[in-house]
Design an enzyme around this catalytic site. Structure first.
Site, mmCIF file in Angstrom:
data_model
loop_
_atom_site.group_PDB
_atom_site.id
_atom_site.type_symbol
_atom_site.label_atom_id
_atom_site.label_comp_id
_atom_site.label_asym_id
_atom_site.label_seq_id
_atom_site.Cartn_x
_atom_site.Cartn_y
_atom_site.Cartn_z
ATOM 1 N N HIS A 182 0.819 -1.218 0.000
ATOM 2 C CA HIS A 182 0.000 0.000 0.000
ATOM 3 C C HIS A 182 0.850 1.264 0.000
ATOM 4 O O HIS A 182 2.081 1.228 0.022
ATOM 5 C CB HIS A 182 -0.972 -0.010 1.186
ATOM 6 N N CYS B 29 2.453 -4.784 6.939
ATOM 7 C CA CYS B 29 2.267 -4.698 5.493
ATOM 8 C C CYS B 29 3.554 -4.233 4.813
ATOM 9 O O CYS B 29 4.596 -4.109 5.446
ATOM 10 C CB CYS B 29 1.117 -3.744 5.177
#
Length: 241
Positions: free
Chosen positions: A148, A156
């Site tokens: 992202h 992440c």
């Protein structure tokens, strides 16, 4: 009741984006990404004799090096070549696989992109199918692992808003070209014997055995330069050669 309705609406939006990727071109952030990045990305693809209509991609991340490599090929080809290397903006957790919800670990293993989110809280995001079949067989838990934007993470791969525009567009083009499962392979480091020996004192025997299993896939990837095909056998990856 309001929470249930809101959750259903989000699910329907996500499924719509997954099943109809061309609709995403009207999303504001995707439109901005296309305006800012499309020209230079298509130029790079053309220099490699590739185009957006016949594009497949494969992503490889190395946690310890904070590096994401994007490989590409034409849909008519079988082998991938490195197209671009991106710095991963920030890292959380330590070396070793993700095992539990909230442990802030970045997963390690062989995954694929299973959803696109053009309205992410982290600008644009590409979801991974964590936990995969092997993770589930080992009892690992967790959810919502993404590549992202922005530069913050709790497990992440954050790439910054600027770079996620490029990665997202490549992935969207590949999806539109028919690539249903875009591979994402995450390694703790380059899986050489030297690197495993360097880090083996920092982990337990189970993680060391897991790394040796990852190395089988890593070695095959470097040799064949193809998407890996595997099954989960006795709580291990079994690779088809």
């Amino acid at each position: 009741m309001h929470k249930i309705i809101s959750g259903l609406m989000i699910l329907l939006i996500t499924l719509s984006c997954q099943n109809q990727p061309k609709q995403q071109h009207t999303e504001d952030r995707v439109a901005v990404a296309k305006e800012e990045k499309e020209g230079q990305l298509k130029k790079l693809l053309a220099s490699k004799k590739l185009n957006t209509e016949e594009l497949n991609i494969l992503l490889v991340a190395y946690k310890n090096a904070d590096r994401l490599e994007l490989y590409a090929k034409a849909t008519t080809e079988s082998t991938y070549n490195l197209l671009h290397t991106y710095p991963i903006c920030k890292r959380s957790g330590i070396l070793g696989p993700k095992k539990a919800e909230g442990d802030k670990q970045v997963p390690e293993g062989f995954y694929h992109i299973d959803r696109f989110n053009p309205q992410s809280l982290y600008y644009l995001s590409l979801g991974l199918n964590y936990p995969n079949e092997l993770d589930k067989s080992l009892g690992y838990t967790g959810s919502d692992i993404f590549i992202h934007g922005k530069c913050e993470t709790v497990g992440c791969l954050p790439m910054t808003d600027d770079l996620i525009k490029e990665i997202y567009l490549y992935a969207l083009w590949a999806k539109e070209a028919g690539q249903q499962n875009i591979p994402v392979y995450i390694f703790p480091f380059e899986m050489t014997d030297e690197n495993i020996a360097k880090h083996k004192a920092d982990v337990n025997e189970a993680t060391l055995a897991f790394w040796q299993n990852l190395k089988e896939g890593y070695d095959l990837l470097l040799k064949e330069k193809k998407e890996l095909h595997f099954k989960v056998l006795e709580k291990k990856y079994g690779f088809e050669k």
